[in-house]
Design a protein around this motif. Structure first.
Motif, mmCIF file in Angstrom:
data_model
loop_
_atom_site.group_PDB
_atom_site.id
_atom_site.type_symbol
_atom_site.label_atom_id
_atom_site.label_comp_id
_atom_site.label_asym_id
_atom_site.label_seq_id
_atom_site.Cartn_x
_atom_site.Cartn_y
_atom_site.Cartn_z
ATOM 1 N N ALA A 62 44.655 9.830 35.843
ATOM 2 C CA ALA A 62 43.350 9.270 35.464
ATOM 3 C C ALA A 62 42.372 9.254 36.634
ATOM 4 O O ALA A 62 41.162 9.120 36.431
ATOM 5 C CB ALA A 62 43.527 7.851 34.920
ATOM 6 N N GLN A 63 42.891 9.414 37.869
ATOM 7 C CA GLN A 63 42.043 9.441 39.062
ATOM 8 C C GLN A 63 41.999 10.829 39.694
ATOM 9 O O GLN A 63 41.644 10.985 40.862
ATOM 10 C CB GLN A 63 42.589 8.460 40.100
ATOM 11 N N ALA A 64 42.370 11.834 38.927
ATOM 12 C CA ALA A 64 42.519 13.177 39.489
ATOM 13 C C ALA A 64 41.254 13.660 40.183
ATOM 14 O O ALA A 64 41.316 14.317 41.231
ATOM 15 C CB ALA A 64 42.928 14.158 38.389
ATOM 16 N N GLY A 65 40.099 13.352 39.620
ATOM 17 C CA GLY A 65 38.850 13.803 40.220
ATOM 18 C C GLY A 65 38.641 13.272 41.625
ATOM 19 O O GLY A 65 38.074 13.967 42.485
ATOM 20 N N ASP A 66 39.106 12.050 41.893
ATOM 21 C CA ASP A 66 38.949 11.460 43.221
ATOM 22 C C ASP A 66 39.733 12.235 44.275
ATOM 23 O O ASP A 66 39.335 12.296 45.435
ATOM 24 C CB ASP A 66 39.426 10.001 43.217
ATOM 25 N N HIS A 67 40.863 12.808 43.878
ATOM 26 C CA HIS A 67 41.739 13.485 44.821
ATOM 27 C C HIS A 67 41.521 14.997 44.874
ATOM 28 O O HIS A 67 41.845 15.630 45.885
ATOM 29 C CB HIS A 67 43.201 13.197 44.456
ATOM 30 N N LEU A 68 40.990 15.555 43.798
ATOM 31 C CA LEU A 68 40.868 17.006 43.710
ATOM 32 C C LEU A 68 39.432 17.509 43.812
ATOM 33 O O LEU A 68 39.212 18.717 43.941
ATOM 34 C CB LEU A 68 41.475 17.497 42.385
ATOM 35 N N GLY A 69 38.463 16.595 43.755
ATOM 36 C CA GLY A 69 37.066 17.016 43.773
ATOM 37 C C GLY A 69 36.702 17.858 44.985
ATOM 38 O O GLY A 69 35.918 18.812 44.887
ATOM 39 N N ARG A 70 37.309 17.560 46.144
ATOM 40 C CA ARG A 70 36.961 18.298 47.364
ATOM 41 C C ARG A 70 37.445 19.745 47.321
ATOM 42 O O ARG A 70 37.011 20.573 48.124
ATOM 43 C CB ARG A 70 37.555 17.595 48.589
ATOM 44 N N PHE A 71 38.353 20.053 46.376
ATOM 45 C CA PHE A 71 38.851 21.420 46.265
ATOM 46 C C PHE A 71 38.079 22.246 45.242
ATOM 47 O O PHE A 71 38.364 23.431 45.054
ATOM 48 C CB PHE A 71 40.326 21.414 45.844
ATOM 49 N N ALA A 72 37.135 21.622 44.553
ATOM 50 C CA ALA A 72 36.442 22.295 43.447
ATOM 51 C C ALA A 72 35.291 23.141 43.975
ATOM 52 O O ALA A 72 34.150 22.704 44.035
ATOM 53 C CB ALA A 72 35.945 21.267 42.431
ATOM 54 N N ARG A 73 35.570 24.379 44.361
ATOM 55 C CA ARG A 73 34.526 25.292 44.844
ATOM 56 C C ARG A 73 33.563 25.597 43.703
ATOM 57 O O ARG A 73 33.953 26.050 42.641
ATOM 58 C CB ARG A 73 35.163 26.593 45.337
ATOM 59 N N GLY A 74 32.292 25.329 43.930
ATOM 60 C CA GLY A 74 31.322 25.595 42.876
ATOM 61 C C GLY A 74 31.558 24.736 41.644
ATOM 62 O O GLY A 74 31.156 25.091 40.540
ATOM 63 N N GLY A 75 32.254 23.608 41.828
ATOM 64 C CA GLY A 75 32.491 22.708 40.704
ATOM 65 C C GLY A 75 33.571 23.152 39.753
ATOM 66 O O GLY A 75 33.605 22.736 38.603
ATOM 67 N N ARG A 76 34.522 24.003 40.236
ATOM 68 C CA ARG A 76 35.545 24.539 39.347
ATOM 69 C C ARG A 76 36.925 24.502 39.988
ATOM 70 O O ARG A 76 37.071 24.705 41.196
ATOM 71 C CB ARG A 76 35.218 25.997 39.004
ATOM 72 N N LEU A 77 37.949 24.232 39.154
ATOM 73 C CA LEU A 77 39.342 24.331 39.561
ATOM 74 C C LEU A 77 40.070 25.234 38.571
ATOM 75 O O LEU A 77 39.645 25.388 37.422
ATOM 76 C CB LEU A 77 40.006 22.952 39.592
ATOM 77 N N VAL A 78 41.179 25.805 39.012
ATOM 78 C CA VAL A 78 42.011 26.638 38.140
ATOM 79 C C VAL A 78 43.380 25.984 38.043
ATOM 80 O O VAL A 78 44.039 25.732 39.057
ATOM 81 C CB VAL A 78 42.152 28.071 38.692
ATOM 82 N N VAL A 79 43.813 25.684 36.828
ATOM 83 C CA VAL A 79 45.115 25.069 36.619
ATOM 84 C C VAL A 79 46.024 26.035 35.884
ATOM 85 O O VAL A 79 45.599 26.742 34.966
ATOM 86 C CB VAL A 79 44.994 23.735 35.827
ATOM 87 N N VAL A 80 47.285 26.088 36.322
ATOM 88 C CA VAL A 80 48.314 26.872 35.641
ATOM 89 C C VAL A 80 49.365 25.892 35.141
ATOM 90 O O VAL A 80 49.876 25.071 35.914
ATOM 91 C CB VAL A 80 48.955 27.916 36.567
ATOM 92 N N THR A 81 49.676 25.980 33.866
ATOM 93 C CA THR A 81 50.631 25.062 33.270
ATOM 94 C C THR A 81 51.457 25.797 32.229
ATOM 95 O O THR A 81 51.330 27.023 32.073
ATOM 96 C CB THR A 81 49.886 23.850 32.657
#
Length: 364
Positions: free
Chosen positions: A23-42
């Motif tokens: 639920a707090q993922a944005g707080d921890h991963l926001g700095r990795f979002a180049r151009g406001g985007r992340l790529v997830v593999v699941t």
């Protein structure tokens, strides 16, 4: 939140453990979002049960999603090729971060893909099984399987961050939870008798989903692995090899059962650990009482501790033949993790494979 640091100099990274972390993922991963985007593999199972929570926790950060089939067969050359092609099609750059969101299969495959894509991309581990949370997501070992055996093609590639949310285990099938628990017990067997005592007292609590016991099991296991990895990242001194307790026997059992759902990896490690202790006892290295204690606790926890319980009826010769492909083989010799007692595991480099085969025939 509990933070554990894997100390590797400039490549050190944190492991963050907290219920509700998705639920707090944005707080921890926001700095990795180049151009406001992340790529997830699941995989398909995690996409259905956990991906909505991760998406909500990112709070508006755009997420490109790649969903793969679930299961050990996904750790293959074909799937590695497919995944890297799809990441290239998405325009992933070396400065991006790929999120490995799943169990050990996803973590191993995504980590390996990240290590070779454009000669190395960053990635983050978000493990969703107990086994991945306490073991495979930490330490930078990445791999796929080949026809000859498990994890024979891979690399060391450390993540930038590991996020562990114990709440995701609530949707885990009981069998998967038990398989992960085998890796928890392993840390007590290696060099921590007091922690094995704790497992005997609180293992039922972990397997029943008790929040406090689960966090304690995860935090203790992760801390133990982080310490060992920090001392011997690439298994050059032999210290990290202790983490392979149960794996030499276990990988042979997995190969014999076709790397299938007949025997999950954690189940193979459990049976392999029990076999390692019984073989040690047969060699006069540890007491029969300690070997029996290990087997009893694993069996009481619903894990296989014998070949029959692991659904394996192969000859000792056949199982040793699988071991001959082990990546730890050196100069025709295969190091074995044996024990002088619970919490007293050591690396033996003079084990006679013919003796191992005779022992396994006796175990049948």
């Amino acid at each position: 939140m509990k933070d554990v640091i894997v100390g590797l100099g400039e490549r050190s990274y944190p492991i963050r453990i907290e219920a509700g972390l998705l639920a707090q993922a944005g707080d921890h991963l926001g700095r990795f979002a180049r151009g406001g985007r992340l790529v997830v593999v699941t995989d398909e199972n995690v996409a259905a049960s956990q991906l909505p929570a991760l998406t909500a926790g990112l709070r508006g950060i755009a997420l490109e999603t790649i969903v793969l089939p679930a299961g050990e067969s996904t750790k293959s050359w074909a799937m590695l090729e497919s995944l890297t092609d799809r990441l290239i099609d998405l325009g992933v750059e070396r400065s991006d971060r790929i999120l490995a969101f799943g169990g050990g299969v996803i973590g191993d495959l995504v980590g390996f893909a990240a290590s070779i894509l454009k000669r190395g991309c960053g990635f983050v581990q978000i493990p969703t099984t107990l086994l991945a949370q306490v073991d495979s997501s930490v330490g930078g070992k990445t791999a796929i399987n080949s026809a000859a055996g498990k994890n024979l093609v891979g690399s060391f590639h450390q993540p930038d961050l590991v996020l562990i949310d114990p709440d995701v285990l609530a949707t885990l099938p009981p069998r998967e939870l038990r398989a992960g628990y085998a890796e928890v017990v392993k840390y007590g067997l290696i060099d921590d008798l007091a922690f094995f005592d704790w497992c005997e007292a609180h293992g039922d609590d972990v397997l029943s989903g008790d929040a406090e016991a689960t966090v304690e099991a995860i935090a203790h296991s992760v801390s133990a692995k982080a310490r060992i990895v920090g001392e011997d990242e690439r298994e050059t001194s032999g210290r990290r090899a202790l983490l392979n307790l149960g794996h030499t026997f276990g990988h042979a059992l997995e190969a014999e059962t076709g790397f299938s759902d007949v025997l999950l990896h954690g189940e193979a490690v459990a049976c392999g650990s029990a076999l390692a202790f019984r073989f040690s006892a047969a060699q006069g290295l540890c007491s029969q009482e300690d070997a029996a204690r290990v087997g009893f606790h694993l069996a009481r926890s619903g894990l296989p501790a014998t070949l029959a319980e692991a659904h394996v009826d192969a000859s000792g010769e056949a199982l040793v033949a699988h071991m001959a492909h082990d990546k730890k083989m050196e100069g025709g010799k295969l190091p074995f993790l044996l024990a002088r007692g619970i919490g007293e595991t050591f690396l033996a480099k003079d084990v006679d494979l013919a003796e191992v085969a005779r022992f396994l025939d006796g175990e049948r």
